[in-house]
Write a protein that holds these residues in place. Sequence first.
Motif, PDB file in Angstrom:
ATOM      1  N   VAL A  78       0.861  -1.260  -0.108  1.00  0.00           N
ATOM      2  CA  VAL A  78       0.015   0.047   0.118  1.00  0.00           C
ATOM      3  C   VAL A  78       0.780   1.403   0.035  1.00  0.00           C
ATOM      4  O   VAL A  78       0.790   2.074  -0.784  1.00  0.00           O
ATOM      5  N   PRO A  79       1.641   1.416   1.014  1.00  0.00           N
ATOM      6  CA  PRO A  79       2.645   2.595   0.953  1.00  0.00           C
ATOM      7  C   PRO A  79       3.638   2.589  -0.393  1.00  0.00           C
ATOM      8  O   PRO A  79       4.321   3.540  -0.782  1.00  0.00           O
ATOM      9  N   PHE A  80       4.093   1.261  -0.555  1.00  0.00           N
ATOM     10  CA  PHE A  80       5.133   1.145  -1.616  1.00  0.00           C
ATOM     11  C   PHE A  80       4.326   1.613  -2.903  1.00  0.00           C
ATOM     12  O   PHE A  80       5.124   2.541  -3.674  1.00  0.00           O
ATOM     13  N   LEU A  81       3.012   1.382  -3.276  1.00  0.00           N
ATOM     14  CA  LEU A  81       2.480   1.786  -4.473  1.00  0.00           C
ATOM     15  C   LEU A  81       2.213   3.315  -4.440  1.00  0.00           C
ATOM     16  O   LEU A  81       2.423   4.147  -5.483  1.00  0.00           O
ATOM     17  N   GLY A 144      -6.291   7.761 -13.204  1.00  0.00           N
ATOM     18  CA  GLY A 144      -7.311   6.819 -13.744  1.00  0.00           C
ATOM     19  C   GLY A 144      -6.890   5.443 -13.925  1.00  0.00           C
ATOM     20  O   GLY A 144      -6.007   5.027 -13.630  1.00  0.00           O
ATOM     21  N   PRO A 145      -7.814   4.755 -14.907  1.00  0.00           N
ATOM     22  CA  PRO A 145      -7.520   3.259 -14.905  1.00  0.00           C
ATOM     23  C   PRO A 145      -6.136   2.842 -15.394  1.00  0.00           C
ATOM     24  O   PRO A 145      -5.539   1.935 -15.456  1.00  0.00           O
ATOM     25  N   GLY A 146      -5.568   3.844 -16.371  1.00  0.00           N
ATOM     26  CA  GLY A 146      -4.349   3.652 -17.104  1.00  0.00           C
ATOM     27  C   GLY A 146      -3.000   3.458 -15.944  1.00  0.00           C
ATOM     28  O   GLY A 146      -2.503   2.905 -16.015  1.00  0.00           O
ATOM     29  N   THR A 147      -3.436   4.441 -15.293  1.00  0.00           N
ATOM     30  CA  THR A 147      -2.506   4.589 -13.953  1.00  0.00           C
ATOM     31  C   THR A 147      -2.395   3.147 -13.254  1.00  0.00           C
ATOM     32  O   THR A 147      -1.643   2.705 -12.665  1.00  0.00           O
ATOM     33  N   LEU A 151       0.662   1.006 -12.326  1.00  0.00           N
ATOM     34  CA  LEU A 151       1.258   0.596 -10.882  1.00  0.00           C
ATOM     35  C   LEU A 151       1.062  -0.796 -10.585  1.00  0.00           C
ATOM     36  O   LEU A 151       1.921  -1.275  -9.743  1.00  0.00           O
ATOM     37  N   PHE A 152      -0.150  -1.480 -11.014  1.00  0.00           N
ATOM     38  CA  PHE A 152      -0.411  -2.753 -10.671  1.00  0.00           C
ATOM     39  C   PHE A 152       0.676  -3.760 -11.498  1.00  0.00           C
ATOM     40  O   PHE A 152       1.425  -4.663 -10.701  1.00  0.00           O
ATOM     41  N   ALA A 153       1.507  -3.231 -12.560  1.00  0.00           N
ATOM     42  CA  ALA A 153       2.227  -4.079 -13.241  1.00  0.00           C
ATOM     43  C   ALA A 153       3.625  -4.001 -12.383  1.00  0.00           C
ATOM     44  O   ALA A 153       4.374  -4.829 -12.180  1.00  0.00           O
ATOM     45  N   ALA A 154       3.892  -2.614 -12.008  1.00  0.00           N
ATOM     46  CA  ALA A 154       5.226  -2.300 -11.086  1.00  0.00           C
ATOM     47  C   ALA A 154       5.259  -3.169  -9.991  1.00  0.00           C
ATOM     48  O   ALA A 154       6.140  -3.915  -9.682  1.00  0.00           O
ATOM     49  N   VAL A 155       4.068  -2.958  -9.307  1.00  0.00           N
ATOM     50  CA  VAL A 155       3.997  -3.856  -7.785  1.00  0.00           C
ATOM     51  C   VAL A 155       4.418  -5.254  -8.255  1.00  0.00           C
ATOM     52  O   VAL A 155       4.765  -5.954  -7.331  1.00  0.00           O
ATOM     53  N   GLY A 200      -4.116   0.070  -2.123  1.00  0.00           N
ATOM     54  CA  GLY A 200      -3.412   1.075  -2.482  1.00  0.00           C
ATOM     55  C   GLY A 200      -3.741   2.204  -3.431  1.00  0.00           C
ATOM     56  O   GLY A 200      -3.768   3.450  -3.485  1.00  0.00           O
ATOM     57  N   LEU A 201      -4.506   1.526  -4.425  1.00  0.00           N
ATOM     58  CA  LEU A 201      -5.163   2.310  -5.539  1.00  0.00           C
ATOM     59  C   LEU A 201      -6.435   3.249  -5.051  1.00  0.00           C
ATOM     60  O   LEU A 201      -6.490   4.183  -5.645  1.00  0.00           O
ATOM     61  N   ILE A 202      -6.979   2.620  -4.168  1.00  0.00           N
ATOM     62  CA  ILE A 202      -8.064   3.346  -3.498  1.00  0.00           C
ATOM     63  C   ILE A 202      -7.535   4.542  -2.741  1.00  0.00           C
ATOM     64  O   ILE A 202      -8.039   5.530  -2.730  1.00  0.00           O
ATOM     65  N   PHE A 203      -6.534   4.129  -2.108  1.00  0.00           N
ATOM     66  CA  PHE A 203      -5.858   5.416  -1.331  1.00  0.00           C
ATOM     67  C   PHE A 203      -5.463   6.242  -2.142  1.00  0.00           C
ATOM     68  O   PHE A 203      -5.540   7.611  -2.093  1.00  0.00           O
ATOM     69  N   LEU A 204      -4.865   5.886  -3.258  1.00  0.00           N
ATOM     70  CA  LEU A 204      -4.325   6.959  -4.331  1.00  0.00           C
ATOM     71  C   LEU A 204      -5.442   7.731  -4.832  1.00  0.00           C
ATOM     72  O   LEU A 204      -5.265   9.046  -4.986  1.00  0.00           O
ATOM     73  N   VAL A 205      -6.601   7.214  -5.374  1.00  0.00           N
ATOM     74  CA  VAL A 205      -7.798   7.859  -5.791  1.00  0.00           C
ATOM     75  C   VAL A 205      -8.241   8.987  -4.692  1.00  0.00           C
ATOM     76  O   VAL A 205      -8.445  10.101  -4.909  1.00  0.00           O
ATOM     77  N   ALA A 206      -8.262   8.494  -3.599  1.00  0.00           N
ATOM     78  CA  ALA A 206      -8.913   9.480  -2.451  1.00  0.00           C
ATOM     79  C   ALA A 206      -7.763  10.413  -2.443  1.00  0.00           C
ATOM     80  O   ALA A 206      -8.221  11.793  -2.049  1.00  0.00           O
TER      81      ALA A 206
END
Length: 844
Positions: A78-81, A144-147, A151-155, A200-206
């Motif tokens: 989560v914090p890594f993302l 957005g979804p592209g991001t 990020l999903f691929a990187a993690v 983590g993506l939910i946190f990012l969107v927020a």
Amino acid sequence: MVGRPRAGRRSGRYAWLITNPLALFALICAIAFWIQDPDWYEEWPGALVALAGIIVAYIGVINVVIRRNTMSFYITEVPFLLALYYLPPVTVIVVMTLAALVAKLTRGAVLVPSKFWFNVAKSSAGAAAAVLVLSAMPPIRGAGPGTWVILFAAVGVSVLVEVLSLAAVMAVVQGGRAGQDVIRGSLSIWIGAGVNVVLGLIFLVALVATEWSAVLLAILVVALVLMLRSFTEFFRQHRTLADVYELTKAVRDESSDAGLPDVMLERVRALMRSEYATLWLSPQGRHPEVLLTARVENKGLLDLSPTPAAVREQAIADGHTLAVGNQFPGAEPLRQALRDTKVKDVIVVPLRSGHTPIGSLEVINRLGDTRTFRPADVQVLETIAAHVAVAVENARLVDRLRYDAYHDRLTGLPNRRRITDALAESVKVRAEDEVVAVLLFDVDGQRDVNESMGHAAGDKLLAEVAGRLRGISGPGALVGRIGGDEFVITLRAESTEATVQLATEMREQLRGPMTVGTLTLDLDTAVGVAVYPDHGADPETLIQRAELAANAAKVLPYGVQLFHPALESRAVRRLGIAADLRVALDSGAIDVYFQPKVTLKDRHLVGVECLARWQHPAQGEVAPEDFIAVAEHTGQLSRLTEVVLTEGLRRCREWADEDRPLSIAVNLSVRTLLDSRFPDQVATLLERYGVAAAQVTFEISEPGMLGDIERVLPTLYRLRDLGVRLSVDDFGTGASSLSYLRQWPVHEVKIDDSFVQGMATDTGDLAIVRAVVSLAREFGLTVVAEGVESELTLDLLEEMGCEIGQGYLFSRPLPYERLEAWFSAQTEPATTPSGEVRKLRAVG
């Protein structure tokens, strides 16, 4: 069974083969991105926030043990993302490296440098791989979804690098199979990482929507961490309870002392998540010392233990659990002993039988470099140890009972049952050019020694004979004691003639002076010989005919007799006794003697045992066992029992009329109990003489009752319902236990005189009598001791709470006239709340 380490196991130093490339990869990536972005350090405020977040995320660790190592699941994705989104690549690598260092240092993982640096390098390499993927993707714009995909691929690549690194180092250090286990067990890692990425993506969107959401997200992170820790603890407790249940069930079902370590140790090791689990049992009697250890990498058990001897000795000496490790500061003086043996931590729980320590249960080295035993683990191991101690004690008790069932208590030799079983096996596998021989040695003069010097001297004589027989018998022979002064040797011989020659030689070797007390006796024996197949086809017949031959050998100058059919003429004599017994029963020539029974506490005379005696007109006094055996085989036993019971009831009525009521006890054979008409006969006699049923006790021999217990139970219940008392006679000489007494409708236990007479000199007999008295009283049974012949025995019985005694110390069995004289000379009236009774004036 001694286990061996798994082939291919290498030193932990080989981990550097994986650690160094990972560190080098992370360093190269960091330098490359540094060159591209030399001002990366300007983002230090965000870097500190990310560092703090990742360190906090490590608090929510969930540990899963694989072999010797612990796999840890974190919410660090989560914090890594978020760091990947907000921070420069170099900053991400540095933050992940520093976070891993801090986390491992706080957990003490630096104690094993190779593993410490591997974990740091693994985290750095994972972060480097992630930023490489991130740099290869299109630039991130918005949330957005592209991001999300980027990020999903990187993690995901970061997780892949860490899993492959762990599998590689496990394969290098512990073998390819360990690496495969990591790969197979990585599904949960991927699932956890996927969940964390979504979170983590939910946190990012927020955060992109409003920076104030960081406050709420921080609260959510703390709640998640606490929830995960609570879930982990709950899961651990649930699993521990389930494992303890399975372990105690397995221990309970294992009745063998030898098989207990195999059933228990590996389960204890797995439950306690330790590297070693050790069971140590101190040597006791026939049981040797046991030291067996289960190790995480071994399928078998090791016959050694890494526990320092000083730790075990102190735990045994103190009698309390001893735990040494980081979580147990009270044992600091013993930490040096652990360091000397390279042991991280250990828990030693003494096993006790009553208040006596019998061994210890130990666990060594909690698995995982950052793990150590805690006080809660002590409680779990103490619970397991309590069950193990009971299992060991029960297993040894079962072994002792099994041993006692097949061995003579005095000499330690196999008894009649064991000899019979061994002989039955021998006759099954006899070769054509050999015979199976039975040599029965009857010791001459043993009864005289008992009468003149006491049973202790007689026992010493028998023990000496047993030792000599062991010494002169060959390696293939089985020596046993089947009776009071009868010993048997079974062996294989070339022929009957060779067997007789061997018996003669052994008798000569056995002869010679023997010191008993202050006397030197000339030991002599009579030897009877019977062989298979000439003299019988079954063990009982062979032993019986060897006994007949031994009796005949007593009158021979050379003392050895081979069985021949003429010796069975004794059966003809028995037929003559049978005919005379029938006449004696019809003419009233059977006498009834009475032996007093006395309460030990206040010396009140409470009853008598009625005993049959027969004075043959031509042969003189016939031993009760002889004419009772004849009565059983000729169908006259019921008539004999009726004579004794009738005489006892008649005297009981007379004593009641004279205001000195006494109960009577009559011996019953199992054959009598098999007669369904017997309870009706008893009811008729009770009514005829007007005697209360409670004044009558029927004594049934324990060994005889065991063989036909199912068949005699209906009669026993009918007699109980009639109101008479039932007693188990000769208790302890059979193969039963006190648990049977809860099933039998009995009121009384009568301890066999062989135990009572030996309790003053034999601690084993004393322990048996004490146990019988204690447990029988717990069952609400009256305890009667027969064979009371000394003041010391009387005092011991009274001290342990035995209620009633019977024996020569009070009186021998007496005919009615002499009993009346004994009443006048030895007793006096005494008043009790229940009425007037007779009390002994003196004992002796």
